[in-house]
Design an enzyme around this catalytic site. Structure first.
Site, PDB file in Angstrom:
ATOM      1  CE  LYS A 161      -4.160   1.986   0.826  1.00 34.25           C
ATOM      2  NZ  LYS A 161      -5.344   1.841  -0.042  1.00 34.25           N
ATOM      3  CB  ALA A 206      -5.131   5.740  -2.292  1.00 35.22           C
ATOM      4  NE  ARG A 237     -24.210  -5.100   3.708  1.00 32.44           N
ATOM      5  CZ  ARG A 237     -23.753  -3.860   3.596  1.00 32.44           C
ATOM      6  NH1 ARG A 237     -23.658  -3.297   2.405  1.00 32.44           N
ATOM      7  NH2 ARG A 237     -23.403  -3.174   4.658  1.00 32.44           N
TER       8      ARG A 237
END
Length: 237
Positions: free
Chosen positions: A37, A118, A214
């Site tokens: 990241k 991002a 979900r």
């Protein structure tokens, strides 16, 4: 499997959930893994410095382990757009900085390496560059995470067009159900949801790597384990 850049149709589309799920799946098959990241805003202040939950989650699924500053070399506290957070911190990276920061870990050539962006494809990195430029500079194929909600068809199709316009391969896409109240149940809303999936399958020029239901109310690691059950690894499955 190789290395891929993971982007989303929007903020909170589920990039980290999908990336950590894919890494989990690869680890289960005895593969070496790495999740990066390079830029993260919304980091927590800790005794060890700024830490981002998404980067930590990717780190948990990286085998062998790597130091945090390798996973996330540019970390910012405010939960705002990365270029604004970087400007506020007085530490604004360039694409050259990010390429330099990711060169060594990419050279390790682990079986599966995922570089997570991002926000969406065109999120700014600084006043003149965007994070999509990192995928272009590294020449990485792209995995697109589609947040399944109202408006996702437009977001997904435009994102895919932008990725192709930048000369990169769309290696696959994953749908992540984030619309409140929708499920896989056979209701009228669910029927519309499946029609949307059919449209995405026809319009996105890449294989579908999975559809996530979900997965609320679980820890990031538990959610990664659950997500892995619904995913396929690129190229090999």
């Amino acid at each position: 499997m190789g290395a891929y850049f993971v982007t989303g149709t929007d903020t909170d589309a589920g990039k980290t959930l999908v990336a950590s799920g894919l890494l989990t799946l690869a680890r289960r098959r005895g593969r070496t893994t790495l999740g990066l990241k390079p830029v993260a805003s919304g980091c927590d202040v800790t005794s060890q410095g700024l830490r981002n939950i998404d980067a930590l989650t990717l780190g948990e699924q990286s085998t062998p382990e790597v130091p945090y500053d390798v996973l996330n070399p540019y970390a910012y506290a405010p939960a705002i757009a990365p270029h604004l957070a970087a400007r506020r911190a007085g530490n604004v990276p360039t694409l050259d900085d990010l390429v330099a920061a990711t060169a060594a870990p990419l050279a390790w050539r682990r079986d599966l390496t995922l570089v997570e962006g991002a926000g969406g494809w065109r999120v700014p990195l600084n006043d003149h560059e965007d994070l999509a430029g990192l995928a272009r500079r590294l020449e990485l194929p792209v995995i697109l995470v589609v947040g399944l909600q109202l408006g996702c068809l437009n977001h997904a199709i435009l994102s895919a067009e932008a990725i192709r316009a930048d000369g990169l391969q769309l290696a696959g896409w994953v749908g992540n159900l984030i619309e409140p109240g929708l499920s896989f149940d056979e209701t009228s809303d669910a029927a519309l949801y499946h029609n949307n999936l059919d449209t995405l399958t026809r319009r996105l020029p890449a294989p579908n790597l999975g559809i996530l239901p979900r997965l609320d109310g679980e820890s990031p690691i538990a959610r990664a384990e659950a997500a892995a059950k619904h995913l396929h690894l690129p190229e090999i499955d």
